[in-house]
Design a protein around this motif. Structure first.
Motif, PDB file in Angstrom:
ATOM      1  N   ILE A  76       0.664  -1.382   0.037  1.00  0.00           N
ATOM      2  CA  ILE A  76      -0.052  -0.059  -0.066  1.00  0.00           C
ATOM      3  C   ILE A  76       0.777   1.561  -0.140  1.00  0.00           C
ATOM      4  O   ILE A  76       0.382   2.399  -0.705  1.00  0.00           O
ATOM      5  CB  ILE A  76      -0.853   0.218   1.203  1.00  0.00           C
ATOM      6  CG1 ILE A  76      -2.008   1.290   0.991  1.00  0.00           C
ATOM      7  CG2 ILE A  76      -0.130   0.101   2.655  1.00  0.00           C
ATOM      8  CD1 ILE A  76      -3.110   1.356   2.114  1.00  0.00           C
ATOM      9  N   ASN A  77       2.281   1.164   0.679  1.00  0.00           N
ATOM     10  CA  ASN A  77       3.045   2.338   0.931  1.00  0.00           C
ATOM     11  C   ASN A  77       3.497   2.581  -0.764  1.00  0.00           C
ATOM     12  O   ASN A  77       3.904   3.742  -0.931  1.00  0.00           O
ATOM     13  CB  ASN A  77       3.869   1.987   1.959  1.00  0.00           C
ATOM     14  CG  ASN A  77       3.328   2.461   3.342  1.00  0.00           C
ATOM     15  OD1 ASN A  77       2.066   2.877   3.270  1.00  0.00           O
ATOM     16  ND2 ASN A  77       4.004   2.378   4.388  1.00  0.00           N
ATOM     17  N   GLU A  78       3.732   1.694  -1.335  1.00  0.00           N
ATOM     18  CA  GLU A  78       4.041   1.765  -3.014  1.00  0.00           C
ATOM     19  C   GLU A  78       2.939   2.575  -3.647  1.00  0.00           C
ATOM     20  O   GLU A  78       3.423   3.494  -4.239  1.00  0.00           O
ATOM     21  CB  GLU A  78       4.454   0.711  -3.545  1.00  0.00           C
ATOM     22  CG  GLU A  78       5.642  -0.204  -2.976  1.00  0.00           C
ATOM     23  CD  GLU A  78       5.834  -1.594  -3.444  1.00  0.00           C
ATOM     24  OE1 GLU A  78       6.775  -1.811  -4.331  1.00  0.00           O
ATOM     25  OE2 GLU A  78       4.867  -2.416  -3.639  1.00  0.00           O
ATOM     26  N   MET A  79       1.725   2.162  -3.511  1.00  0.00           N
ATOM     27  CA  MET A  79       0.661   2.979  -4.119  1.00  0.00           C
ATOM     28  C   MET A  79       0.729   4.539  -3.472  1.00  0.00           C
ATOM     29  O   MET A  79       0.204   5.426  -4.203  1.00  0.00           O
ATOM     30  CB  MET A  79      -0.534   2.230  -3.896  1.00  0.00           C
ATOM     31  CG  MET A  79      -1.600   2.755  -4.610  1.00  0.00           C
ATOM     32  SD  MET A  79      -1.605   2.519  -6.341  1.00  0.00           S
ATOM     33  CE  MET A  79      -2.808   3.737  -6.821  1.00  0.00           C
ATOM     34  N   LEU A  80       0.819   4.658  -2.330  1.00  0.00           N
ATOM     35  CA  LEU A  80       1.029   6.050  -1.683  1.00  0.00           C
ATOM     36  C   LEU A  80       2.043   6.874  -2.119  1.00  0.00           C
ATOM     37  O   LEU A  80       1.752   8.048  -2.460  1.00  0.00           O
ATOM     38  CB  LEU A  80       1.332   6.058  -0.212  1.00  0.00           C
ATOM     39  CG  LEU A  80       0.175   5.271   0.899  1.00  0.00           C
ATOM     40  CD1 LEU A  80       0.540   5.420   2.195  1.00  0.00           C
ATOM     41  CD2 LEU A  80      -1.185   5.967   0.547  1.00  0.00           C
ATOM     42  N   SER A  81       2.996   6.321  -3.058  1.00  0.00           N
ATOM     43  CA  SER A  81       3.971   7.174  -3.575  1.00  0.00           C
ATOM     44  C   SER A  81       3.272   7.843  -4.904  1.00  0.00           C
ATOM     45  O   SER A  81       4.141   8.860  -5.254  1.00  0.00           O
ATOM     46  CB  SER A  81       5.164   6.050  -3.895  1.00  0.00           C
ATOM     47  OG  SER A  81       4.889   5.535  -5.134  1.00  0.00           O
ATOM     48  N   ILE A  82       2.406   7.443  -5.450  1.00  0.00           N
ATOM     49  CA  ILE A  82       1.860   7.906  -6.463  1.00  0.00           C
ATOM     50  C   ILE A  82       0.447   8.518  -6.416  1.00  0.00           C
ATOM     51  O   ILE A  82      -0.387   9.169  -7.175  1.00  0.00           O
ATOM     52  CB  ILE A  82       1.865   7.038  -7.836  1.00  0.00           C
ATOM     53  CG1 ILE A  82       0.805   5.703  -7.548  1.00  0.00           C
ATOM     54  CG2 ILE A  82       3.121   6.612  -8.256  1.00  0.00           C
ATOM     55  CD1 ILE A  82       0.825   4.891  -8.908  1.00  0.00           C
ATOM     56  N   THR A  83      -0.135   8.504  -5.152  1.00  0.00           N
ATOM     57  CA  THR A  83      -1.381   8.887  -4.806  1.00  0.00           C
ATOM     58  C   THR A  83      -1.272  10.378  -4.452  1.00  0.00           C
ATOM     59  O   THR A  83      -0.670  10.887  -3.903  1.00  0.00           O
ATOM     60  CB  THR A  83      -1.829   8.146  -3.507  1.00  0.00           C
ATOM     61  OG1 THR A  83      -1.918   6.733  -3.527  1.00  0.00           O
ATOM     62  CG2 THR A  83      -2.954   8.724  -2.907  1.00  0.00           C
ATOM     63  N   ASP A  84      -2.449  11.304  -5.002  1.00  0.00           N
ATOM     64  CA  ASP A  84      -2.725  12.414  -5.067  1.00  0.00           C
ATOM     65  C   ASP A  84      -3.492  12.681  -3.814  1.00  0.00           C
ATOM     66  O   ASP A  84      -3.236  14.010  -3.158  1.00  0.00           O
ATOM     67  CB  ASP A  84      -2.935  13.211  -6.247  1.00  0.00           C
ATOM     68  CG  ASP A  84      -2.250  12.785  -7.570  1.00  0.00           C
ATOM     69  OD1 ASP A  84      -0.874  13.428  -7.164  1.00  0.00           O
ATOM     70  OD2 ASP A  84      -2.398  11.975  -8.406  1.00  0.00           O
ATOM     71  N   ILE A  85      -4.665  12.033  -3.666  1.00  0.00           N
ATOM     72  CA  ILE A  85      -5.342  12.230  -2.480  1.00  0.00           C
ATOM     73  C   ILE A  85      -5.911  11.011  -2.090  1.00  0.00           C
ATOM     74  O   ILE A  85      -6.178   9.964  -2.335  1.00  0.00           O
ATOM     75  CB  ILE A  85      -6.793  13.239  -3.097  1.00  0.00           C
ATOM     76  CG1 ILE A  85      -6.583  14.269  -3.886  1.00  0.00           C
ATOM     77  CG2 ILE A  85      -7.561  13.152  -1.928  1.00  0.00           C
ATOM     78  CD1 ILE A  85      -7.602  14.473  -4.643  1.00  0.00           C
ATOM     79  N   GLU A 132       1.319   7.397   7.393  1.00  0.00           N
ATOM     80  CA  GLU A 132       2.333   7.022   6.341  1.00  0.00           C
ATOM     81  C   GLU A 132       2.321   7.931   5.247  1.00  0.00           C
ATOM     82  O   GLU A 132       3.343   7.931   4.630  1.00  0.00           O
ATOM     83  CB  GLU A 132       2.341   5.643   6.396  1.00  0.00           C
ATOM     84  CG  GLU A 132       2.636   4.726   7.741  1.00  0.00           C
ATOM     85  CD  GLU A 132       2.493   3.430   7.558  1.00  0.00           C
ATOM     86  OE1 GLU A 132       2.490   2.723   6.342  1.00  0.00           O
ATOM     87  OE2 GLU A 132       2.432   2.621   8.495  1.00  0.00           O
ATOM     88  N   PHE A 133       1.256   8.600   5.165  1.00  0.00           N
ATOM     89  CA  PHE A 133       1.142   9.573   3.959  1.00  0.00           C
ATOM     90  C   PHE A 133       1.441  10.870   4.345  1.00  0.00           C
ATOM     91  O   PHE A 133       1.426  11.695   3.284  1.00  0.00           O
ATOM     92  CB  PHE A 133      -0.334   9.262   3.399  1.00  0.00           C
ATOM     93  CG  PHE A 133      -0.709  10.144   2.218  1.00  0.00           C
ATOM     94  CD1 PHE A 133      -0.365   9.417   0.889  1.00  0.00           C
ATOM     95  CD2 PHE A 133      -1.694  11.073   2.124  1.00  0.00           C
ATOM     96  CE1 PHE A 133      -0.498  10.050  -0.150  1.00  0.00           C
ATOM     97  CE2 PHE A 133      -2.018  11.587   1.064  1.00  0.00           C
ATOM     98  CZ  PHE A 133      -1.216  11.123  -0.361  1.00  0.00           C
ATOM     99  N   LEU A 134       1.623  11.333   5.579  1.00  0.00           N
ATOM    100  CA  LEU A 134       1.978  12.701   5.797  1.00  0.00           C
ATOM    101  C   LEU A 134       3.058  13.140   5.155  1.00  0.00           C
ATOM    102  O   LEU A 134       3.454  14.409   4.772  1.00  0.00           O
ATOM    103  CB  LEU A 134       2.092  12.757   7.368  1.00  0.00           C
ATOM    104  CG  LEU A 134       0.916  12.345   8.075  1.00  0.00           C
ATOM    105  CD1 LEU A 134       1.367  12.367   9.842  1.00  0.00           C
ATOM    106  CD2 LEU A 134      -0.182  13.759   8.104  1.00  0.00           C
ATOM    107  N   GLY A 135       4.153  12.430   5.011  1.00  0.00           N
ATOM    108  CA  GLY A 135       5.587  12.956   4.381  1.00  0.00           C
ATOM    109  C   GLY A 135       5.371  13.149   3.044  1.00  0.00           C
ATOM    110  O   GLY A 135       6.179  14.105   2.320  1.00  0.00           O
ATOM    111  N   THR A 136       4.203  12.838   2.293  1.00  0.00           N
ATOM    112  CA  THR A 136       4.033  13.281   0.741  1.00  0.00           C
ATOM    113  C   THR A 136       3.612  14.722   0.722  1.00  0.00           C
ATOM    114  O   THR A 136       3.548  15.545  -0.136  1.00  0.00           O
ATOM    115  CB  THR A 136       2.997  12.526   0.159  1.00  0.00           C
ATOM    116  OG1 THR A 136       1.768  12.699   0.780  1.00  0.00           O
ATOM    117  CG2 THR A 136       3.305  11.070   0.202  1.00  0.00           C
TER     118      THR A 136
END
Length: 833
Positions: free
Chosen positions: A299-308, A319-323
């Motif tokens: 899922i964190n690989e997917m978060l790397s390209i997630t915009d929202i 774990e998405f905060l860093g983006t």
């Protein structure tokens, strides 16, 4: 004669051995425990082997998988063998790494798994190892928990009591607890009641899995998923709400309805992807399965390209905060969820809007830029607090710490310091009885500022136990038992001999399976370092033996068998309980001290004929009184109906109806006596009823309240009816709060010749006169505060008449001073101060 005994003994010993093989063949858990014990004692630790496990072996993912990916192709760590525990040997990840010579996969709970669990130097987990696991001294257990907790954990979940017991136990074996932030470490350890007991290191250096957010090849991933450069990626990743994976429920269907609405109303160039629980996805339509991210994709690989990101109560947003990209919290069931599960952080404080309908989610997506601007400050503060180490290098830091013993700042890697002396108390169960009342009084009054107190409880399901747990001080920590012994044939045989015979001969004494008990104590308590343990119950054979031979600094036991009632049983060889008591007594000599609530000089000296080693073993140790609670509960809650006053436990009033659940108050125009106790001793309560009958014929203005339950309740009620004493003697089934009626009566009667009749001390707190049976142990109290009578109808009646005619000038009992003295003695004895 001797030959017959030898044949009989050999038959019995053969039966014990056959019992082991029967259980080994028919009981999978018993067999697994036994095998684990065998490998634990036989196999040596291999210094270059790492065993990984994630999601209880259901999946290969998360933090262990991220650390594995960092290590497996890293030349610095090329000499390591990587072993994965899994339930699925046909998964895509297993196939991907099957050609690697330094990677192995073993089936969870298999023999190979047990071998690696007992021999791998490094153990990496994001949840828990099984209940039979024991960390060896030269093993390093690294627990990298599966996320920063937003939802309540462990004891904080009000709908459960002990479901967290194996998590708790695992933390006590952990060498390093890896976290993204200090908040996570504090919540995990405190919510599992092991914060000050935890002996390992806390390392707030970041989660390896978050590295995927920063280090994933974004372009390659977009190509894999067929995403155009101009598309805005929305990921919906809610938490699992179900209680059982076996059926569709309304919650699952509700999620699908919301997804379909959002999917059908996305802004232009927006594309929705799903990351749902495996069980939820198994019920999804083919259309929804098409937009689910592949199982092999983290899922964190997917978060790397997630915009929202759209989530709810899941920890994924941390774990998405860093983006620095926006988060929407879709909490359509927030009231129900918060009530049932609970959250550590209020929803209104989260770094994004709380949407309660799919329409609100759609509106937020259309206005995402303004929303991002609105929450910029909250988002920034969350990032500083919860994601200070999210930089793509967490795996390297974890590897440096674990494998290279690298140094880190003290605020990042540290041990918890707590200088208080630690005491482990074992009350066995907490069923309603006098010992439990004493125990609750003790735990309520202990000094938690200077002492760190833990209570160890057996597995249970009885509602009384759950109720009594809630009565314990909020400052006490509770450890719950899970699992059982891992037997070999040898120690199974000698454990059963010890349980059946006690330690009365040299053969059993020489063959006490001490290693079994040392290992079991390690399994239960890990690396915990208690200053003292006290078996407060002192009557559960297995635990009496475990604490006697476990590796504890100081071990004490409380004996409740030294009153006359139990002494009579003790010398009745026809009764099974007598045999068990003798077996327990035979183990006393292996304790540092044996405590009793009575003066050792009053103990029947004939006991020492059979147990000469115990002549100087007994130490007096009384329990404090919970006088604050007694005085509070003694207050009336009076409601009047038809000119009768009731003490009400429940009271409902509407325009047309009044519902009262309560008991009529004792009439002040009568002399009211009250007895509180178990209705199990036929002679005792019957004598009281007969004595009352004698007195009532002369003094009709008296009443007797009998409060309690037991096997004789029906018999005693019939006895009252036969004597025409109905409404003169009132038998009341056990009250949750008996103190108000004790306080309303004029005199308390204590019948039984035991050292455990709690009514004595309760009466003193309420400044109530006492009539009690002659008992050397209570003589000191009664000489100053009450009337002592002999154990006969005539003497009991004489005591009641004495009170009716002359009353009794009650001397005030200083319960505060009594508690201070009692507790001071307790600390001196238990901690050898």
């Amino acid at each position: 004669m001797q030959l017959n005994k030898l044949i009989k003994d050999n038959k019995h010993f053969l039966k014990i051995r056959l019992g082991f093989f029967r259980r080994y063949l028919l009981n999978d858990n018993f067999k697994r425990n036994s095998l684990y014990n065998h490998y634990f004692n036989k196999l040596k630790v291999k210094k270059n082997v790492i065993l990984y496990e994630s999601s209880n072996a259901k999946r290969i993912n998360g933090n262990p998988y991220a650390l594995f990916r960092y290590l497996v192709d890293n030349p610095t760590y090329s000499n390591f063998t990587h072993v994965w525990s899994t339930n699925d040997l046909n998964s895509s990840i297993v196939k991907k790494y099957s050609s690697y010579k330094n990677v192995k996969f073993v089936l969870y709970n298999s023999k190979e798994y047990l071998k690696y669990l007992t021999s791998a130097k490094y153990l990496i987990n994001d949840s828990t190892f099984p209940y039979y696991f024991i960390k060896k001294e030269d093993q390093i257990y690294v627990n990298i928990w599966h996320g920063t907790p937003l939802k309540y954990m462990g004891k904080d979940i009000k709908s459960t009591t002990s479901d967290h017991k194996n998590v708790q136990r695992n933390f006590l074996h952990t060498s390093y607890l890896i976290n993204s932030n200090k908040y996570t470490a504090d919540v995990l350890l405190r919510s599992h009641d092991v914060y000050t007991l935890y002996q390992g290191y806390i390392a707030n250096i970041g989660y390896p899995s978050v590295d995927f957010v920063f280090n994933t090849d974004k372009r390659k991933l977009r190509e894999l998923l067929g995403i155009n450069d101009d598309e805005t990626i929305v990921l919906y990743a809610p938490t699992w709400r179900g209680k059982s994976p076996n059926s569709v429920n309304d919650t699952v269907n509700e999620i699908f309805d919301h997804i379909n609405k959002i999917k059908g109303n996305l802004p232009p160039k927006f594309r929705l992807f799903l990351k749902l629980h495996t069980y939820t996805m198994s019920f999804a339509s083919p259309e929804l399965k098409k937009i689910a991210i592949p199982d092999h994709l983290e899922i964190n690989e997917m978060l790397s390209i997630t915009d929202i990101l759209i989530t709810d109560y899941s920890s994924v947003f941390f774990e998405f905060l860093g983006t620095k990209k926006p988060v929407l919290f879709f909490c359509y069931d927030k009231n129900e969820y918060i009530k049932e599960r609970g959250l550590y952080i209020p929803l209104e404080e989260l770094p994004g809007p709380i949407c309660e309908t799919s329409e609100e989610v759609i509106d937020s997506l259309r206005n995402i830029k303004s929303i991002q601007k609105k929450y910029v400050n909250t988002y920034s503060s969350f990032t500083k607090k919860f994601a200070p180490n999210d930089d793509g290098n967490a795996s390297k830091r974890v590897a440096d710490l674990i494998f290279n013993n690298a140094s880190f700042p003290e605020n990042e890697v540290y041990k918890i310091k707590d200088e208080r002396k630690k005491l482990l108390l074992y009350p066995s169960s907490l069923l309603n009885n006098e010992v439990t009342k004493d125990f609750i009084n003790l735990v309520t009054n202990l000094d938690y500022q200077n002492y760190d107190i833990y209570v160890f409880l057996d597995q249970f399901s009885h509602e009384d136990i759950k109720t009594n747990i809630l009565k314990l001080s909020k400052d006490v920590k509770i450890l719950y038992k899970v699992g059982g012994f891992g037997f070999s044939l040898h120690n199974y045989f000698w454990h059963n001999r010890l349980m059946e015979e006690g330690i009365f001969n040299e053969t059993v004494e020489k063959n006490i399976p001490r290693e079994l008990y040392v290992n079991e104590a390690k399994r239960l308590f890990g690396t915990s370092n208690f200053d003292s343990v006290l078996d407060f119950r002192g009557s559960q054979k297995t635990s009496v033996i475990l604490f006697a031979f476990g590796n504890f600094k100081r071990k004490y036991i409380y004996s409740h068998y030294l009153c006359n009632d139990y002494t009579n049983i003790f010398y009745s060889n026809k009764q099974k309980v007598a045999k068990n008591i003798k077996i327990i007594f035979s183990v006393y000599k292996y304790y540092d001290k044996v405590f009793t609530s009575i003066d050792p000089d009053l103990i029947d000296k004939t006991i020492f004929n059979e147990f000469p080693d115990l002549k100087n073993a007994f130490k007096p140790l009384k329990c404090p009184i919970d006088y604050k609670n007694i005085l509070e509960l003694a207050k009336d809650n009076i409601k009047t109906f038809d000119n009768i006053n009731y003490h009400c436990e429940e009271y409902e009033m509407s325009d047309k109806k009044i519902k009262i659940s309560g008991i009529a108050l004792p009439n002040e125009s009568y002399v009211n006596f009250v007895f509180l106790g178990k209705l199990i001793y036929k002679g005792g309560v019957s004598k009281l009823i007969n004595a009352f009958n004698r007195v009532h014929s002369k003094y009709p203005n008296i009443r007797l309240y009998i409060i309690g339950n037991g096997s004789l309740e029906f018999y005693l009620k019939n006895q009252v009816l036969k004597r025409g004493l109905n409404n003169k003697i009132i038998i009341i089934n056990s009250l949750s709060n008996p103190f108000w009626i004790l306080n309303r009566c004029d005199c308390i009667i204590s019948l039984f010749n035991t050292d455990k009749n709690i009514s004595l001390m309760q009466a003193l707190v309420l400044d109530k006169p006492l009539i009690t049976i002659d008992n050397p142990n209570s003589k000191e109290i009664i000489d100053s505060y009450g009337i002592m009578v002999q154990n006969s109808e005539k003497s009991i009646a004489k005591g009641m008449i004495q009170f009716i005619e002359n009353g009794y000038e009650q001397k005030h009992f200083d319960f505060v001073k009594y508690n201070e003295k009692t507790l001071s003695n307790f600390y001196n004895e238990v901690f050898d101060l």
